[in-house]
Design a protein around this motif. Structure first.
Motif, PDB file in Angstrom:
ATOM      1  N   THR A   2       0.814  -1.216   0.000  1.00 54.05           N
ATOM      2  CA  THR A   2       0.000   0.000   0.000  1.00 54.05           C
ATOM      3  C   THR A   2       0.844   1.261   0.000  1.00 54.05           C
ATOM      4  OG1 THR A   2      -0.162  -0.125   2.410  1.00 54.05           O
ATOM      5  CG2 THR A   2      -1.932  -1.140   1.129  1.00 54.05           C
ATOM      6  N   ALA A  11      -0.901   6.934  -7.886  1.00 56.20           N
ATOM      7  CA  ALA A  11      -1.903   7.761  -7.220  1.00 56.20           C
ATOM      8  C   ALA A  11      -1.777   9.223  -7.656  1.00 56.20           C
ATOM      9  CB  ALA A  11      -1.765   7.640  -5.710  1.00 56.20           C
ATOM     10  N   ARG A  18      -7.448  12.742 -13.411  1.00 53.87           N
ATOM     11  CA  ARG A  18      -8.826  13.029 -13.018  1.00 53.87           C
ATOM     12  C   ARG A  18      -9.080  14.533 -12.957  1.00 53.87           C
ATOM     13  NH1 ARG A  18     -11.627   8.673 -12.418  1.00 53.87           N
ATOM     14  NH2 ARG A  18     -10.891   6.765 -11.384  1.00 53.87           N
ATOM     15  N   GLU A  33     -18.784  12.971 -14.022  1.00 50.43           N
ATOM     16  CA  GLU A  33     -19.295  11.602 -13.936  1.00 50.43           C
ATOM     17  C   GLU A  33     -19.736  11.056 -15.284  1.00 50.43           C
ATOM     18  OE1 GLU A  33     -19.159  13.580 -10.215  1.00 50.43           O
ATOM     19  OE2 GLU A  33     -20.298  14.143 -12.013  1.00 50.43           O
ATOM     20  N   THR A  36     -15.920   8.161 -18.464  1.00 47.22           N
ATOM     21  CA  THR A  36     -15.277   6.991 -17.875  1.00 47.22           C
ATOM     22  C   THR A  36     -13.803   6.975 -18.259  1.00 47.22           C
ATOM     23  OG1 THR A  36     -17.303   5.678 -17.922  1.00 47.22           O
ATOM     24  CG2 THR A  36     -15.222   4.462 -17.823  1.00 47.22           C
ATOM     25  N   SER A  53      -6.612  -0.722  -9.443  1.00 44.51           N
ATOM     26  CA  SER A  53      -7.890  -1.159  -8.886  1.00 44.51           C
ATOM     27  C   SER A  53      -8.033  -0.697  -7.439  1.00 44.51           C
ATOM     28  CB  SER A  53      -8.009  -2.680  -8.973  1.00 44.51           C
ATOM     29  OG  SER A  53      -9.198  -3.137  -8.363  1.00 44.51           O
ATOM     30  N   GLY A  54      -6.964  -0.817  -6.684  1.00 44.75           N
ATOM     31  CA  GLY A  54      -6.985  -0.370  -5.301  1.00 44.75           C
ATOM     32  C   GLY A  54      -7.177   1.129  -5.162  1.00 44.75           C
ATOM     33  N   LEU A  55      -6.834   1.864  -6.216  1.00 49.81           N
ATOM     34  CA  LEU A  55      -6.998   3.322  -6.217  1.00 49.81           C
ATOM     35  C   LEU A  55      -8.355   3.752  -6.779  1.00 49.81           C
ATOM     36  CD1 LEU A  55      -3.401   4.242  -7.437  1.00 49.81           C
ATOM     37  CD2 LEU A  55      -4.346   4.739  -5.165  1.00 49.81           C
ATOM     38  N   GLY A  56      -9.178   2.773  -7.120  1.00 48.62           N
ATOM     39  CA  GLY A  56     -10.531   3.089  -7.564  1.00 48.62           C
ATOM     40  C   GLY A  56     -10.775   3.013  -9.052  1.00 48.62           C
ATOM     41  N   VAL A  57      -9.771   2.621  -9.839  1.00 45.40           N
ATOM     42  CA  VAL A  57      -9.960   2.477 -11.286  1.00 45.40           C
ATOM     43  C   VAL A  57     -10.699   1.169 -11.554  1.00 45.40           C
ATOM     44  CG1 VAL A  57      -8.805   2.196 -13.505  1.00 45.40           C
ATOM     45  CG2 VAL A  57      -7.936   3.854 -11.835  1.00 45.40           C
ATOM     46  N   THR A  58     -11.738   1.228 -12.359  1.00 45.52           N
ATOM     47  CA  THR A  58     -12.552   0.040 -12.628  1.00 45.52           C
ATOM     48  C   THR A  58     -12.462  -0.446 -14.065  1.00 45.52           C
ATOM     49  OG1 THR A  58     -14.468   1.446 -13.099  1.00 45.52           O
ATOM     50  CG2 THR A  58     -14.225   0.627 -10.834  1.00 45.52           C
TER      51      THR A  58
END
Length: 234
Positions: A2, A11, A18, A33, A36, A53-58
């Motif tokens: 982490t 990050a 973003r 929003e 994507t 993925s852990g940082l919120g990227v899907t």
């Protein structure tokens, strides 16, 4: 893991991307929003996919099945949406159909048939985007504008596939704003065939602002997010 330097780098890069997306949406009078972010992880390891993925990227994008298939398998425990964004040969359709939710590079009837058959065999439904050529260069892939109506109708009718929208890459010889303005004609054609085909996949690290101004719903970001491609990997 982490607190790894790579996680910190990703990050910071993700926050910067973003912020660019948010600013571009503000300038275009759109909500952030609506867009994507697809992280294009070609040449980067599955460990980077896990960190993202852990940082919120899907949403994850890949260009080559030989790299994408094992990477998707290694990350099968994650809740990810896989996008195949490279030129797709029909003999790779069966493999891609096993992991890709979106295929962005549908540009010929034969591929529609192969991908549809592969999706049915895999028991899956694949979202297909018609790749539109904005400069008519055959080396770059993509359908010519006058081919788009027929491809849209064929894709919409193919069991196992859903006509989701369009994809394009701005040619280096053209201003991005001009290129993406050309794409809007094909957007209208596709939506006339299938009104729910609302996806516009356009914009990369260097031109995401112009793409968002033109209505892009999905941007494909590699270098700005992950850094330069790994040395020795093409």
């Amino acid at each position: 893991m982490t607190d790894s330097p790579r996680r910190e780098e990703l990050a910071l890069r993700l926050a910067a991307v973003r912020e660019r997306i948010s600013a571009a949406c503000d300038a275009a009078g759109r909500a952030a929003e609506e867009v994507t972010l697809i992280a294009v992880t070609k040449t980067f390891p599955a460990s980077d996919v896990r960190l993202l993925s852990g940082l919120g990227v899907t949403d994850i994008g890949e260009n080559r099945d030989a790299e994408a298939a094992p990477k998707a398998a290694q990350c099968a425990d994650l809740d990810l949406v896989w996008h195949f964004i490279g030129q797709l040969q029909t003999n790779k359709a069966a493999s891609v159909a096993r992991y890709a939710t979106f295929v962005h590079s549908v540009d010929r009837l034969r591929l529609i048939r192969s991908l549809g058959a592969a999706a049915r065999q895999a028991g899956r439904v694949i979202q297909g985007l018609i790749e539109v050529s904005l400069d008519a260069d055959p080396a770059r892939g993509g359908a010519l504008a006058d081919q788009v109506p027929g491809l849209a109708e064929a894709l919409a009718a193919e069991p196992g596939l859903v006509l989701a929208g369009v994809m394009a890459i701005a040619p280096l010889t053209m201003e991005p704003a001009e290129a993406f303005a050309r794409l809007l004609d094909s957007v209208a054609v596709v939506r006339a065939v299938w009104p729910a085909a609302t996806v516009i996949s356009a914009g990369m690290s260097g031109d995401l602002e112009a793409a968002i101004a033109a209505g892009a719903t999905h941007v494909r970001i590699g270098t700005a997010l992950l850094g330069d491609r790994r040395a020795g990997v093409r």
